[in-house]
Structures are given as C-alpha cells and as structure tokens.
Design an enzyme around this catalytic site. Structure first.
Site, PDB file in Angstrom:
ATOM      1  N   ASP A 456       0.816  -1.210   0.000  1.00  0.00           N
ATOM      2  CA  ASP A 456       0.000   0.000   0.000  1.00  0.00           C
ATOM      3  C   ASP A 456       0.852   1.263   0.000  1.00  0.00           C
ATOM      4  OD1 ASP A 456       0.793  -0.484   2.609  1.00  0.00           O
ATOM      5  OD2 ASP A 456      -1.184  -0.207   3.501  1.00  0.00           O
ATOM      6  N   CYS A 457       2.057   1.212   0.580  1.00  0.00           N
ATOM      7  CA  CYS A 457       2.947   2.368   0.513  1.00  0.00           C
ATOM      8  C   CYS A 457       3.386   2.633  -0.926  1.00  0.00           C
ATOM      9  CB  CYS A 457       4.168   2.145   1.394  1.00  0.00           C
ATOM     10  SG  CYS A 457       3.781   1.943   3.143  1.00  0.00           S
TER      11      CYS A 457
END
Length: 728
Positions: A456-457
C-alpha cells in the site's frame, strides 16, 4: 512533609533534575532520517533555533498565529494547511511520533545495558518521564500499548527499564508497580518475549524460555513451516532471537541486576524452578494461547531432540548469522523495525565483540527509533512514517481541490521531491538468498534506507506522484519508467486469493503456521494475510495508472484489478463493514474499501455493497454528528463505541467513505464536518485524541498526522461536491 499530607504517588510532580530543558531539543532530518538532538550550550541553541515543528512535537507553544475563524469547509482547509504546512521538514516530509507499543523501549534499554552503551543523561531522563507519564494511574502498571490494561508483559518490562535507567526501587510509583506485578505472579507469568529479554539481562533463566532453535533455518525451503514462509516481521525477529537463544547469552550479573532478581518475583529467585514456568502466562497476556501442537514440539525440543540438534548447531548459527548480516547490509543497519534491530545488535556483539564496527553502527542507528514528545522520550514502531504520511498529505490537498493555489505550491513541490528521493531504485543484494521480495520501484513505509517493499505504501506513493505531476506547474520528477517499475512490483504481490498482503505474497498456510504462534500477545503474526487496506490501495493505484498510461500492461492490470475487487467484495462483512488491520477499525477499512469500489464505478446508486457499507456507517453516527470507535473493536472484531465519543480522525474517515460512495444525502456528512470544524483550534490545528492505528489485532499504534490529513481531505471533498457554503 508528613506522609499523610503527601500528594498521591501518581500526582507527585517531577523534581527539577527529572526534567530537561525542552528548548534545547532539535529534530534533525537528513533525507528522511530523523533523530532528536539535545544541545548542551546556549551558544549551540542560538546557532540552531527551534522550529515550529520542533516546538509542536515537544508540546511547546508553536508561536504560530491564529487564523480568521472558519465558517466554510474550504476556510477550514486553508486554516488547517496554514498550520500543518509549518510542520513540514526541509527534506519535504512530515514527521511525527509513531508510538503506542509499550514493549519497544525495554528491548532497546536492555540492549544498551548489556552492550555497555553510554546513554546520555538527557535520554535517560526523558525515557523515565515518558514511562512515568504512561504508567496506568489506577493500578500502577503498564499495558501492551498506551491505552491498554496493565499486563505482566508491560509491567515487568517497563519496571525493569526504569530501574536500568536509574529509578530507585523505593520510588512510590515503582513500589505500586511491583505490588501489581507480584499480584499477577511476577515475571514468571510473562509471555515468551518477556522471558527472552529478561534472560538476556540475566534476571531470568534460559531453561524457563521456550525454545527458539536456529536449526529451523536449515529446513529445506519446500517444508511447509520453513521460516522463509513466515511473515517478515516474525522471521526477522526470530533470526537474532534464535541466535541469542542458541548461545544462551546472559549479561554477567551486576549489583543492579542482582536487585532486579529480588524485585521481579514474589518468591526468592533461588527457589524458583524456571523450567516449570516455560508455559506459565498471565490471562491478561494470553491473547493467543499456545496450541497443543506447539506445546508438544517445545517439549520434544527440550526433552528429546537436543542430542540431534547439537550436531547441526554451529551450521545453523552460522547460517542465521549470515542472514542477520544481510539484513543489516540491505537496510544500512536501519533494520526492519525496533524489535529486530536491538536483537541484531546483541547478535553482532556475541559474534564480533562489543567494540566491533557492526555494534557501533547499530548504536548509531538505534537513535532513529527514538522520539521526544511532550511526555518524554519513546520508541517509534519503525524509523518513522515519512513516506506514508507525505503521500497522504499530497492526496489530501489534491482531493481538496486546492493543490493549484500558489500558497501551497512550495509545500507540495517539496513533498514531491521527497517522494522522488525515497523511491527504491535497486534490488537487494543477495535478494533470493535472504528471501526478500522485489523492491525496485517500490516505496517503503518510512525511508529508502529501511528499504522494505510495502504494497500500500508503493501504491499510495505512486498515486500521489501521478496526481501531483498531472497538475500544471508541477515538474515530472518521477518519470514514466519509474512509475512502471512501481506497477511491476505491485503486480508481483497479488495472492492467489486476489487480495494483497503487506510486504510480500503469502508464503505459508495460515492455519498450520498460526498453530505455531509462540508470541501469545499477538494474533495473526505467522504469515502474511490479505488486508483490505493493502488490496484497496493497489486497486486505486492501478486505476489511476491505467488512466494515466493506458498502454502499459493493460491486460495484466485489468485482470489484477478484477481479482482484487472480487476479493474486496467478498471480504465485506454481513453488517456492511470491512475489518481494519492497520487502523481502528471498521471506520478505517470501510473508507478505503469504498474508495476502491468507486474507482471501478461501484457506488451507492448501483452497488448493494456500497449501500450496505453506508448503512453501517450511518448506524454508528453519534448524536453530535461524529463517529468514534474504540480500539476494542480490533480485539473482538465487533464494533465498540469509543469511550470518549466522537473522534476527529474517525469522523473524517466516515465522511470520506460516504462521499467516495456518492451517498446521495449531504446532511449526515455535513453534520460530521461541523464537528470537525468546531474542534479546529484558532491557529488551524486539531488536538490529539484517541490512538488511531493497530497491528496484529491487539497492539495499538499512533498516527498523529491523521488528525490533519483526513479532515483536510474530507472538508475539501465536501466543498467540491456540495459547494463551499457556511457550515458553522
């Protein structure tokens, strides 16, 4: 003063020598590497003035001016940004404490003690201050995290930490803590990690610690329980833990540790049969009880297998040590996190000596995890949240529709430069050998030095860059080829289920592996799991990339998104919500889920799933218009109201969720935003409320920048969708 006239132990003011001069602390940020420095002289302080960010994080007056009262959403947005932009650091990122867990400082302090590290007096003072501030006022103990009930793990470890840092045993606060610890059975009733750390210190005996054999690392990769299949945090902690356990390293006794042997137990140390207490654990710590299978394996490792294991002990230790060296090299000694970093330092000391270069590098890097706030010095859950928060700031300003306001251009350009600098540009050395996932093109949670791919980063980083670079006036710092690298990484991370985990694909069978979970205080730690937050971030990132570059791997992206959306849809609970694994809890995950569904055209008008989610949120809206959800939701996996009522960050999440779903009525959203606006301070800030994040179901962790980022996004989205009319 006679005893009867003394203030209660928990109300006693700290004496003068228990305080440092808060005007002497400075936050040094070098390309995202954050370290607090204490300036010893007035000359040093004059040459390096405190910034508004320094003062804010220390709880001092920021000296920032009051803003004109906000009556409309965009006025509140501009007031919020006027304050928050002043907290941006020179490299372009925002900093914040990432605290909450109460088991991190003890590992660091014990490591300092056994490695003979010289700890500055100001550091000792502020750690003591923090632990006193976070001591539970009713019973005198400490919990797993700052809002948790007192436990043996928290109390034994933080009591020990205070004693190592010079707090006297006859301090009334420690007397209270010691009484509580003894009433719970003493340190004998601590979970596995308590017993490990106290054995390292020499105040517990290794025969009372369940086995952590390095020989497991010699299992062939095809074996279903081979450690390379474990969740990355579990295996990177197990590496140095197993090396230390195999050596049965204990620090030589000192006068202080002899005293601790008498203080941590209700019975005499010499009378304790430690081997009889390997599986003793307080009910307050036993969130995930050991299974019969694990108990059987541990029994065999202690009573049957030692002769066989000893024949391969050195080979196992050498291989484990090589993996530790690779972890240090691939992270420039930053390490995955503040649990394995101190353990790695001890392992390097055992093998190479206390004055070796690796130990010196670890000493220096441990500072990266330390943070000073208004209460004292704590230890962050990673070396920061630099990339994660900076990406969300960009998105909030763009979604609020004010990114092209010239006032915010320098702030956003610096944030873009930071993300440009922090994208990982190369693979790990010995990547396959040390079981690391691909990382070229990825963004880490914190910094490029730490260097671990996170799904997700990477998605949020790529999305933020694309959103900003698409606007007039912003340069293309991250070119197409580098964004393609990011997409390539994401496409390698999808699980067979269609969902996405955090650091890598799921590598092992969850049911089998969780039956071997020895860390009784956490749940779901043995393998990677599919997470709504990770899966939804990848969907929205891929959707924006396809819109921006429709000709690159179009079919692969289409298939990946379809499978991910199917997984997200199936992960919805019967009540309409999604369970949050990284934020509290249903409010958090439901926001991301509705954003991802909207990215593929599923909104309230056409989607029963979106309708059910909106119904769930509206059922939990409070009378004051806000939302407030307790961390207990994460533990029991059912909604629990926050005991303090509505929370600004959670109210923003719920409002964003409803708007992402195109909920047709604006009144419930407007009521939530009114609460957010009423809680905004005259200078534009929002005050800290309850803790925001979670990991492994039971441990809460702070995301203080969320109280700025998501209200700004929610207010701006509302103005864009419903107009900027006065709400208050």
């Amino acid at each position: 003063m006679p005893p009867a006239e003394r203030a209660p132990w928990y109300e006693r003011a700290a004496t003068k020598d228990e305080r440092t001069d808060r005007t002497r602390w400075r936050l040094l940020d070098e390309r995202g590497r954050q370290r607090w420095k204490y300036l010893k002289t007035k000359k040093e302080a004059d040459e390096w003035p405190q910034t508004a960010a320094d003062r804010f994080h220390l709880g001092l007056d920021t000296q920032l001016p009051d803003q004109s009262p906000a009556h409309t959403p965009l006025e509140a947005v501009h007031n919020g940004l006027s304050f928050f932009s002043e907290l941006q650091l020179d490299p372009g990122n925002w900093a914040c404490e990432y605290g909450g867990p109460m088991f991190l400082l003890p590992g660091c302090v014990i490591t300092w003690y056994v490695t003979g590290t010289d700890v500055p007096e100001e550091t000792k003072t502020e750690i003591r201050n923090y632990l006193w501030a976070r001591q539970n006022k009713i019973d005198g103990g400490w919990g797993l995290h700052i809002e948790g009930d007192s436990s043996v793990f928290g109390t034994a470890m933080n009591y020990t930490t205070l004693r190592l840092l010079g707090a006297p045993a006859d301090d009334l606060r420690l007397i209270k803590a010691r009484a509580l610890l003894h009433s719970m059975g003493g340190a004998l009733m601590g979970p596995h990690w308590t017993k490990f750390w106290l054995s390292v210190l020499g105040v517990y005996e290794w025969e009372g610690v369940n086995p952590v054999p390095p020989q497991l690392w010699l299992l062939p990769d095809w074996v279903p329980i081979a450690p390379w299949r474990w969740w990355v945090h579990m295996r990177q902690v197990f590496l140095p833990m197993s090396f230390i356990w195999s050596h049965r390293y204990s620090h030589p006794l000192t006068p202080l540790t002899r005293q601790l042997r008498n203080e941590l137990y209700p019975q005499a140390y010499a009378a304790i049969s430690f081997a009889a207490h390997r599986n003793s654990i307080s009910p307050k710590d036993n969130y995930h009880p050991k299974t019969a299978l694990l108990n059987t394996i541990n029994w065999a490792l202690v009573n049957v297998l030692p002769p066989v294991m000893s024949t391969i002990q050195k080979r196992a230790e050498d291989w484990v040590y090589e993996l530790i060296q690779m972890e240090d090299a691939n992270t420039d000694y930053a390490n995955l996190g503040p649990v394995n970093a101190p353990m790695n330092m001890i392992a390097r000391m055992i093998r190479e000596g206390v004055d070796s270069e690796p130990v010196k590098r670890h000493r220096d890097r441990l500072d990266d995890f330390l943070w000073v706030n208004k209460e004292g010095m704590l230890m962050n859950g990673t070396n920061g949240v630099q990339t994660w928060d900076t990406a969300f700031v960009i998105q909030a300003v763009v979604e609020a529709g004010v990114a092209q306001d010239p006032k915010w251009h320098p702030m956003l350009l610096n944030a873009l430069k930071f993300l440009d600098d922090q994208q990982i540009r190369e693979e790990c050395r010995d990547q396959a050998k040390c079981y690391r996932h691909n990382r070229k093109g990825a963004w880490a949670f914190s910094t490029r030095d730490q260097g671990y791919t996170v799904s997700d980063c990477t998605a949020e980083g790529a999305k933020s860059v694309m959103l900003l670079q698409a606007l007039p006036g912003f340069p293309t710092l991250v070119d197409r080829s580098r964004l393609e690298d990011a997409i390539d990484v994401l496409l390698t991370m999808q699980n067979s289920t269609g969902g996405f985990a955090s650091y890598e694909q799921t590598r092992g069978n969850a049911t089998l592996m969780e039956s071997l979970n020895a860390a009784e205080v956490f749940g779901n730690i043995m393998v990677e799991y599919d997470y709504p937050e990770c899966s939804t971030a990848v969907v929205t990132g891929l959707a924006l990339f396809t819109k921006t570059f429709p000709d690159y791997r179009a079919e692969d992206i289409k298939i990946t998104m379809k499978r991910a959306v199917d997984w997200i849809s199936n992960a919805q609970r019967p009540d309409g919500a999604w369970y949050g694994s990284w934020g509290i809890c249903f409010t958090y995950a439901t926001m991301f889920a509705l954003e991802s569904l909207a990215a593929v055209g599923d909104t309230y008008a056409s989607s029963k799933r979106a309708q059910a989610a909106c119904k769930f949120l509206l059922e939990h809206q409070n009378a004051d218009g806000g939302w407030g959800e307790s961390y207990r939701s994460c533990e029991i996996q059912e909604w629990v109201d926050h005991p303090q009522g509505s929370q600004v960050a959670q109210t923003a999440w719920a409002c964003i969720a409803l708007m992402e779903a195109d909920f047709p009525e604006k009144e419930p959203i407007a009521r939530g935003l009114k609460l957010i606006m009423k809680r905004q301070q005259a200078n534009g800030e929002w005050l800290q409320e309850g803790i925001e994040g979670v990991f492994n179901k039971t441990c809460m962790i702070s995301y203080p920048n969320y109280k700025f980022v998501f209200p700004i996004k929610a207010l701006g989205m509302f103005a864009r969708r419903h107009g900027d009319a006065a709400l208050i």
